[in-house]
Design an enzyme around this catalytic site. Structure first.
Site, PDB file in Angstrom:
ATOM      1  CG  ASN A  10      -1.765   1.119   1.443  1.00 49.33           C
ATOM      2  OD1 ASN A  10      -1.609   2.115   0.738  1.00 49.33           O
ATOM      3  ND2 ASN A  10      -2.691   1.015   2.369  1.00 49.33           N
ATOM      4  N   GLY A  12       0.121   4.252   0.284  1.00 49.65           N
ATOM      5  CA  GLY A  12      -0.324   5.179   1.338  1.00 49.65           C
ATOM      6  C   GLY A  12       0.434   4.937   2.633  1.00 49.65           C
ATOM      7  CD  GLU A  43      -2.390 -17.261   4.559  1.00 48.51           C
ATOM      8  OE1 GLU A  43      -3.450 -17.537   5.129  1.00 48.51           O
ATOM      9  OE2 GLU A  43      -1.639 -18.100   4.021  1.00 48.51           O
ATOM     10  CG  ASP A  72      -1.520  -6.759  11.922  1.00 48.14           C
ATOM     11  OD1 ASP A  72      -2.011  -6.529  10.794  1.00 48.14           O
ATOM     12  OD2 ASP A  72      -2.029  -7.567  12.709  1.00 48.14           O
ATOM     13  CG  ASP A 154     -10.429   6.718  10.697  1.00 48.07           C
ATOM     14  OD1 ASP A 154     -10.027   6.019  11.638  1.00 48.07           O
ATOM     15  OD2 ASP A 154      -9.658   7.282   9.895  1.00 48.07           O
ATOM     16  CE  LYS A 174      -6.564   7.620  12.314  1.00 41.35           C
ATOM     17  NZ  LYS A 174      -6.950   6.890  11.115  1.00 41.35           N
TER      18      LYS A 174
HETATM   19  P1  IMP Z   1      -3.718  -3.564   8.545  1.00 46.75           P
HETATM   20  O1  IMP Z   1      -2.971  -3.017   9.704  1.00 46.75           O
HETATM   21  O2  IMP Z   1      -3.290  -2.957   7.241  1.00 46.75           O
HETATM   22  O3  IMP Z   1      -3.752  -5.064   8.546  1.00 46.75           O
HETATM   23  O4  IMP Z   1      -5.226  -3.078   8.665  1.00 46.75           O
HETATM   24  C1  IMP Z   1      -6.100  -3.475   9.653  1.00 46.75           C
HETATM   25  C2  IMP Z   1      -7.506  -2.970   9.451  1.00 46.75           C
HETATM   26  O5  IMP Z   1      -7.862  -2.316  10.668  1.00 46.75           O
HETATM   27  C3  IMP Z   1      -7.703  -1.930   8.350  1.00 46.75           C
HETATM   28  O6  IMP Z   1      -8.154  -2.489   7.162  1.00 46.75           O
HETATM   29  C4  IMP Z   1      -8.787  -1.054   8.922  1.00 46.75           C
HETATM   30  O7  IMP Z   1     -10.028  -1.585   8.608  1.00 46.75           O
HETATM   31  C5  IMP Z   1      -8.579  -1.158  10.411  1.00 46.75           C
HETATM   32  N1  IMP Z   1      -7.792   0.006  10.909  1.00 46.75           N
HETATM   33  C6  IMP Z   1      -6.512   0.016  11.342  1.00 46.75           C
HETATM   34  N2  IMP Z   1      -6.142   1.255  11.719  1.00 46.75           N
HETATM   35  C7  IMP Z   1      -7.213   2.037  11.489  1.00 46.75           C
HETATM   36  C8  IMP Z   1      -7.446   3.435  11.665  1.00 46.75           C
HETATM   37  O8  IMP Z   1      -6.589   4.236  12.059  1.00 46.75           O
HETATM   38  N3  IMP Z   1      -8.685   3.864  11.327  1.00 46.75           N
HETATM   39  C9  IMP Z   1      -9.659   3.047  10.866  1.00 46.75           C
HETATM   40  N4  IMP Z   1      -9.498   1.762  10.668  1.00 46.75           N
HETATM   41  C10 IMP Z   1      -8.274   1.239  10.979  1.00 46.75           C
END
Ligand code: IMP
Length: 195
Positions: A10, A12, A43, A72, A154, A174
């Site tokens: 990603n 971003g 995974e 994570d 969010d 944030k």
């Molecule tokens: P990962 O850390 O990329 O595996 O993402 C975990 C999931 O948690 C994301 O797809 C979001 O749905 C959620 N998530 C993690 N951090 C945030 C945040 O700061 N705001 C909103 N959702 C979050």
């Protein structure tokens, strides 16, 4: 410059990590952040955020022969026994579905307490973990989405002290209170001492 592979596909997240690590180039390393190769997929089989962050950082470090950083994160809702937790990203097909499912499962429950958690890990080129950190942000789940900024959950995550949902905050607001902001604030001083 020491290459630091960001264990995500990603772009971003790469930008976000660059911002968080901008002031960490004062120790023994000058980090040059690079996205991991797209075909290298790890995974998330761990049952904690920390385990998944370490797994991703180690696997990408070993596969590329470079230092690697991974995070994570996810949402834990008290009344749902900590769900969706490490399954936050897999709770539905898109953000709207994930939010709808969470609101449905929580229903009229009066205990709306929840927390976002973020774990970060940096692995050495041999796959061993050099640094780990974790940040937590407590809040409440709203009955309906509020605000249109941010991403993921969010719009339904409300922070009482700020009287705003995460989706109503500026990026800076944030970052100053979020789980991710706290995890990196804890990580950066550790990087300065890294040898
Ligand atoms: P990962 O850390 O990329 O595996 O993402 C975990 C999931 O948690 C994301 O797809 C979001 O749905 C959620 N998530 C993690 N951090 C945030 C945040 O700061 N705001 C909103 N959702 C979050």
């Amino acid at each position: 410059m020491t290459k630091l592979i960001v264990a995500t596909s990603n772009p971003g997240k790469l930008g976000e990590m660059q911002a968080y690590l901008a002031d960490s180039n004062v120790g023994n390393f000058n980090w040059e952040l690079t996205l991991k190769p797209e075909e290298l997929d790890v995974e998330e089989t761990g049952d904690t955020f920390a385990a998944n962050a370490c797994l991703k950082a180690s696997s990408v470090a070993l596969a590329t022969g470079n230092w690697a950083i991974a995070d994570d994160s996810g949402l834990q809702v008290d009344a749902l026994g900590g769900a969706p937790g490490v399954f936050s990203a897999r709770y539905g097909k898109n953000d709207a579905e994930r939010i709808a499912r969470l609101l449905r499962e929580l229903g009229d429950e009066t205990n709306r307490q929840a927390q976002f958690v973020c774990a970060v890990a940096i692995a050495r080129p041999d796959g061993s973990i050099a640094v780990e950190s974790e940040g937590v942000c407590r809040g409440e789940i709203l009955h309906a989405p509020r605000g249109d900024g941010g991403f993921g959950y969010d719009p339904i995550f409300y922070v009482k002290e700020s009287q705003l949902s995460f989706a109503q905050m500026t990026k800076e607001q944030k970052r100053s209170i979020s789980h991710r902001g706290k995890a990196f604030a804890d990580l950066v001083p550790q990087l300065r001492d890294l040898k």
